[in-house]
Motif scaffolding. Sequence first.
Motif, PDB file in Angstrom:
ATOM      1  N   SER A  62     -54.464   1.618 -15.268  1.00  0.00           N
ATOM      2  CA  SER A  62     -54.244   3.007 -15.937  1.00  0.00           C
ATOM      3  C   SER A  62     -54.989   3.933 -14.728  1.00  0.00           C
ATOM      4  O   SER A  62     -54.249   5.158 -14.423  1.00  0.00           O
ATOM      5  CB  SER A  62     -55.338   3.076 -16.741  1.00  0.00           C
ATOM      6  OG  SER A  62     -54.456   2.220 -17.983  1.00  0.00           O
ATOM      7  N   GLU A  63     -56.185   3.565 -13.912  1.00  0.00           N
ATOM      8  CA  GLU A  63     -56.782   4.349 -12.880  1.00  0.00           C
ATOM      9  C   GLU A  63     -55.738   4.678 -11.649  1.00  0.00           C
ATOM     10  O   GLU A  63     -55.645   5.731 -11.343  1.00  0.00           O
ATOM     11  CB  GLU A  63     -58.001   3.838 -12.443  1.00  0.00           C
ATOM     12  CG  GLU A  63     -59.003   3.842 -13.589  1.00  0.00           C
ATOM     13  CD  GLU A  63     -60.329   2.952 -13.201  1.00  0.00           C
ATOM     14  OE1 GLU A  63     -60.543   2.812 -12.132  1.00  0.00           O
ATOM     15  OE2 GLU A  63     -60.783   2.482 -14.296  1.00  0.00           O
ATOM     16  N   TYR A 122     -51.860  11.380 -16.963  1.00  0.00           N
ATOM     17  CA  TYR A 122     -53.067  12.498 -17.172  1.00  0.00           C
ATOM     18  C   TYR A 122     -53.965  12.374 -16.106  1.00  0.00           C
ATOM     19  O   TYR A 122     -54.190  11.247 -15.364  1.00  0.00           O
ATOM     20  CB  TYR A 122     -53.734  12.000 -18.361  1.00  0.00           C
ATOM     21  CG  TYR A 122     -52.872  12.601 -19.632  1.00  0.00           C
ATOM     22  CD1 TYR A 122     -52.564  13.917 -20.170  1.00  0.00           C
ATOM     23  CD2 TYR A 122     -51.766  11.608 -20.005  1.00  0.00           C
ATOM     24  CE1 TYR A 122     -51.861  14.139 -21.061  1.00  0.00           C
ATOM     25  CE2 TYR A 122     -51.103  11.980 -21.072  1.00  0.00           C
ATOM     26  CZ  TYR A 122     -50.868  13.138 -21.706  1.00  0.00           C
ATOM     27  OH  TYR A 122     -50.055  13.279 -22.553  1.00  0.00           O
ATOM     28  N   PRO A 123     -54.856  13.237 -15.452  1.00  0.00           N
ATOM     29  CA  PRO A 123     -55.426  13.283 -14.286  1.00  0.00           C
ATOM     30  C   PRO A 123     -56.834  12.313 -14.250  1.00  0.00           C
ATOM     31  O   PRO A 123     -57.062  11.599 -13.525  1.00  0.00           O
ATOM     32  CB  PRO A 123     -55.875  14.603 -13.844  1.00  0.00           C
ATOM     33  CG  PRO A 123     -55.517  15.424 -15.025  1.00  0.00           C
ATOM     34  CD  PRO A 123     -54.614  14.846 -16.083  1.00  0.00           C
ATOM     35  N   THR A 124     -57.243  12.159 -15.758  1.00  0.00           N
ATOM     36  CA  THR A 124     -58.514  11.551 -15.833  1.00  0.00           C
ATOM     37  C   THR A 124     -58.137  10.586 -17.090  1.00  0.00           C
ATOM     38  O   THR A 124     -58.016  11.046 -18.225  1.00  0.00           O
ATOM     39  CB  THR A 124     -59.693  12.356 -16.201  1.00  0.00           C
ATOM     40  OG1 THR A 124     -59.873  13.226 -15.157  1.00  0.00           O
ATOM     41  CG2 THR A 124     -61.008  11.519 -16.185  1.00  0.00           C
ATOM     42  N   PRO A 125     -58.121   9.231 -16.865  1.00  0.00           N
ATOM     43  CA  PRO A 125     -57.872   8.360 -18.004  1.00  0.00           C
ATOM     44  C   PRO A 125     -58.984   8.424 -19.034  1.00  0.00           C
ATOM     45  O   PRO A 125     -60.061   9.017 -18.722  1.00  0.00           O
ATOM     46  CB  PRO A 125     -58.111   6.843 -17.453  1.00  0.00           C
ATOM     47  CG  PRO A 125     -58.100   7.083 -15.767  1.00  0.00           C
ATOM     48  CD  PRO A 125     -58.406   8.306 -15.689  1.00  0.00           C
ATOM     49  N   ARG A 180     -45.349  -1.853 -15.180  1.00  0.00           N
ATOM     50  CA  ARG A 180     -43.944  -1.221 -15.179  1.00  0.00           C
ATOM     51  C   ARG A 180     -43.687  -0.129 -16.433  1.00  0.00           C
ATOM     52  O   ARG A 180     -43.123   0.843 -15.947  1.00  0.00           O
ATOM     53  CB  ARG A 180     -43.081  -2.305 -15.323  1.00  0.00           C
ATOM     54  CG  ARG A 180     -43.049  -3.073 -14.094  1.00  0.00           C
ATOM     55  CD  ARG A 180     -41.937  -4.613 -13.996  1.00  0.00           C
ATOM     56  NE  ARG A 180     -40.612  -4.187 -13.893  1.00  0.00           N
ATOM     57  CZ  ARG A 180     -39.669  -4.519 -14.681  1.00  0.00           C
ATOM     58  NH1 ARG A 180     -40.024  -5.321 -15.567  1.00  0.00           N
ATOM     59  NH2 ARG A 180     -38.581  -3.966 -14.615  1.00  0.00           N
ATOM     60  N   SER A 181     -44.151  -0.444 -17.549  1.00  0.00           N
ATOM     61  CA  SER A 181     -43.874   0.241 -18.487  1.00  0.00           C
ATOM     62  C   SER A 181     -44.717   1.731 -18.910  1.00  0.00           C
ATOM     63  O   SER A 181     -44.622   2.452 -19.451  1.00  0.00           O
ATOM     64  CB  SER A 181     -43.749  -0.523 -19.957  1.00  0.00           C
ATOM     65  OG  SER A 181     -45.199  -1.099 -20.351  1.00  0.00           O
ATOM     66  N   TYR A 182     -46.070   1.326 -18.347  1.00  0.00           N
ATOM     67  CA  TYR A 182     -47.139   2.227 -18.381  1.00  0.00           C
ATOM     68  C   TYR A 182     -47.589   2.067 -19.851  1.00  0.00           C
ATOM     69  O   TYR A 182     -48.535   3.074 -20.076  1.00  0.00           O
ATOM     70  CB  TYR A 182     -46.774   3.577 -18.219  1.00  0.00           C
ATOM     71  CG  TYR A 182     -46.100   3.824 -16.694  1.00  0.00           C
ATOM     72  CD1 TYR A 182     -46.341   2.864 -15.644  1.00  0.00           C
ATOM     73  CD2 TYR A 182     -45.331   4.893 -16.222  1.00  0.00           C
ATOM     74  CE1 TYR A 182     -45.661   3.056 -14.583  1.00  0.00           C
ATOM     75  CE2 TYR A 182     -44.655   5.024 -14.972  1.00  0.00           C
ATOM     76  CZ  TYR A 182     -45.066   4.200 -14.321  1.00  0.00           C
ATOM     77  OH  TYR A 182     -44.229   4.376 -12.783  1.00  0.00           O
ATOM     78  N   ASN A 183     -47.215   1.239 -20.678  1.00  0.00           N
ATOM     79  CA  ASN A 183     -47.673   1.056 -22.025  1.00  0.00           C
ATOM     80  C   ASN A 183     -48.538  -0.106 -22.196  1.00  0.00           C
ATOM     81  O   ASN A 183     -48.773  -1.063 -21.490  1.00  0.00           O
ATOM     82  CB  ASN A 183     -46.591   1.098 -23.274  1.00  0.00           C
ATOM     83  CG  ASN A 183     -45.920   2.346 -23.113  1.00  0.00           C
ATOM     84  OD1 ASN A 183     -46.719   3.448 -23.514  1.00  0.00           O
ATOM     85  ND2 ASN A 183     -44.584   2.462 -23.274  1.00  0.00           N
ATOM     86  N   ILE A 184     -49.418   0.195 -23.252  1.00  0.00           N
ATOM     87  CA  ILE A 184     -50.400  -0.985 -23.461  1.00  0.00           C
ATOM     88  C   ILE A 184     -49.847  -2.340 -23.120  1.00  0.00           C
ATOM     89  O   ILE A 184     -48.789  -2.850 -23.433  1.00  0.00           O
ATOM     90  CB  ILE A 184     -50.945  -1.035 -24.949  1.00  0.00           C
ATOM     91  CG1 ILE A 184     -52.207  -1.673 -25.127  1.00  0.00           C
ATOM     92  CG2 ILE A 184     -49.985  -1.262 -25.979  1.00  0.00           C
ATOM     93  CD1 ILE A 184     -53.023  -1.420 -26.128  1.00  0.00           C
TER      94      ILE A 184
END
Length: 370
Positions: free
Chosen positions: A333-334, A310-313, A108-112
């Motif tokens: 992340s992927e 970003y296109p590639t983690p 949801r947050s896209y953070n760690i």
Amino acid sequence: MKVAFVNLKRQYKTYKKEIDHAIQEVLDTAGFVMGPKNEEFEKAFAKFCNKKYCVGVNSGTDALFLALKAYGIGDGDEVITAPNSYTASAMAATNAGAKPIFTDVDSRSYNIDPTKIEAKITKKTKAIIPVHLYGQPADMDPIVTIAKKHNLIIIEDCCQAHGAKYKGKVLPHTDSGAFSFYPGKNLGAFGDGGAVVTSSKQIKTALEYLRNDGSIEKYVHKTIGYKSRLDTLQASILLTKLKHLKEFVEKRRRAAQKYNKLLKGVAQIKTPVEMDYAHNAYHIYAVLAERRDALKKYLRINGISTVIHYPTPIHLQEAYKDLVYKKGDFPISEELAAKTISLPMFPEIKGTEIEYVCETIRNFYSHQQR
Ligand SMILES: *Cc1c(COP(=O)(O)O)cnc(C)c1O
């Protein structure tokens, strides 16, 4: 209609008089390197962040790198960070001699994801770099609890989060945060720039040596350092723009709210969630989109620029092949990398431009259905 991803000319036009004056002042006084404007900007930015000190450096990447060095992190150490970020979040650790250890993010947050951090901690772990991605703060309280328990340092990657707030307080939430002033950032220079803000006098002093070849007194070199100062022209421009940073953030937030409203009900689009602890600074307005690549192409044909962040983690970048991560290691992340698309976002974006972007997105999905 053409809609730029970021239009930096509008901001310059709006503040041209002030900015030109600030540049002229530096030219007139010829204080080009570490001039009085540097100190003035550092004081003002520290105050903005509610921290005691700010040390200007030449980029956000160096701000992270030098902060790690200042805390004594280096060879053999491990640094935990998120794989869905600009590579600098991890590369700063690598350049300091440490090994980045990736941890997947919250969907949801896209953070760690704080619940996944402890499993990654070993005897070698020394630090955590939470990234406040897109301007949304990471959930800091549980991260602080883990760091205290395991005696770890926290260096916040605030490069996308100037003016963002966690539980009502401007970031960084902990002692030290690294900022970038790359032109498109929420506070952007006319070239590269960065800074570390910190509440620690010891870290501040260490950074002052590190950024200036190990010297704070001319020709007296106490340590081995680097050449990484914030250019004085940039400091003077930043000082001028800093006066308007709160307003820039509010304008970004208003633009985000307009996007959220106009994209509501488009089933193929997931708009960003503002977490309840967060005052998101919306450096980037990223949505998750079905048939993302086709949508990107359709928007481009219709004059709208978008970017993939970003296109590639990082764990799948060639630069990190030696760490032998593989596809599937960090599924969230992927998945984000595969679906995310960042829509035009900058403080001066017009309502009509946002309307056009949203209308074009709606058109794309309705045509595909027919
Ligand atoms: C921009 C950015 C950096 C690096 O900043 P530079 O000034 O370009 O070196 C680091 N981390 C994140 C998350 C960024 O967005």
